[in-house]
Scaffold this motif. Structure first.
Motif, PDB file in Angstrom:
ATOM      1  N   GLU A 145      29.862   9.054   9.131  1.00 12.11           N
ATOM      2  CA  GLU A 145      30.062   8.197  10.296  1.00 12.11           C
ATOM      3  C   GLU A 145      29.786   6.763   9.880  1.00 12.11           C
ATOM      4  O   GLU A 145      28.644   6.418   9.540  1.00 12.11           O
ATOM      5  N   GLU A 185      33.635  14.962  10.911  1.00 13.16           N
ATOM      6  CA  GLU A 185      32.713  15.951  11.469  1.00 13.16           C
ATOM      7  C   GLU A 185      32.538  17.120  10.499  1.00 13.16           C
ATOM      8  O   GLU A 185      33.493  17.533   9.843  1.00 13.16           O
ATOM      9  N   ARG A 207      34.877   8.559  11.445  1.00 13.31           N
ATOM     10  CA  ARG A 207      33.998   9.711  11.568  1.00 13.31           C
ATOM     11  C   ARG A 207      34.644  10.957  10.967  1.00 13.31           C
ATOM     12  O   ARG A 207      35.811  11.240  11.217  1.00 13.31           O
ATOM     13  N   CYS A 237      29.164  15.420   6.555  1.00 18.77           N
ATOM     14  CA  CYS A 237      29.566  14.568   7.672  1.00 18.77           C
ATOM     15  C   CYS A 237      29.579  13.116   7.200  1.00 18.77           C
ATOM     16  O   CYS A 237      29.023  12.780   6.161  1.00 18.77           O
ATOM     17  N   VAL A 287      34.720   3.349  14.821  1.00 16.30           N
ATOM     18  CA  VAL A 287      33.895   4.099  13.880  1.00 16.30           C
ATOM     19  C   VAL A 287      34.765   5.120  13.165  1.00 16.30           C
ATOM     20  O   VAL A 287      35.550   5.835  13.796  1.00 16.30           O
TER      21      VAL A 287
END
Length: 97
Positions: A66, A16, A14, A64, A12
């Motif tokens: 993801e 943050e 990602r 964010c 994944v």
């Protein structure tokens, strides 16, 4: 890409969101900082008062990301799309700064 192609499980991508915790002496200080944070675009910010009276103001970004890239070792997206994701994440980092 080499590491991604060798992966055998799920991968994944990602990014943050930015988080800054500030310990405040007074609730009015936390409220003022919260107002500044929200007015600056950090809409997920908040104030927490602990059992012992500790007042923490958290400045939180909404930036964010993801995105699944592979599943059970099988790459699900193109290299071009991964480059696009990196570009988007870098833009979000610039906005955080």
């Amino acid at each position: 890409m080499t590491a991604l192609e060798k992966a055998t499980g799920d991968v994944v991508f990602r990014f943050e969101p930015f988080v800054l915790h500030v310990l405040c002496q007074e609730l009015q200080d936390a409220r003022m900082l919260h107002s500044v944070a929200v007015d600056s675009g950090f809409r997920n910010s908040g104030i927490t008062v602990g059992r012992g009276g500790k007042i923490t103001m958290a400045v939180r970004s909404t930036h964010c990301l993801e995105v699944p890239l592979s599943h059970k070792g099988k790459l699900m997206v193109s290299e071009e799309y991964i480059e696009f994701l990196v570009h988007v994440a870098n833009q979000k980092m610039e906005e955080n700064i």
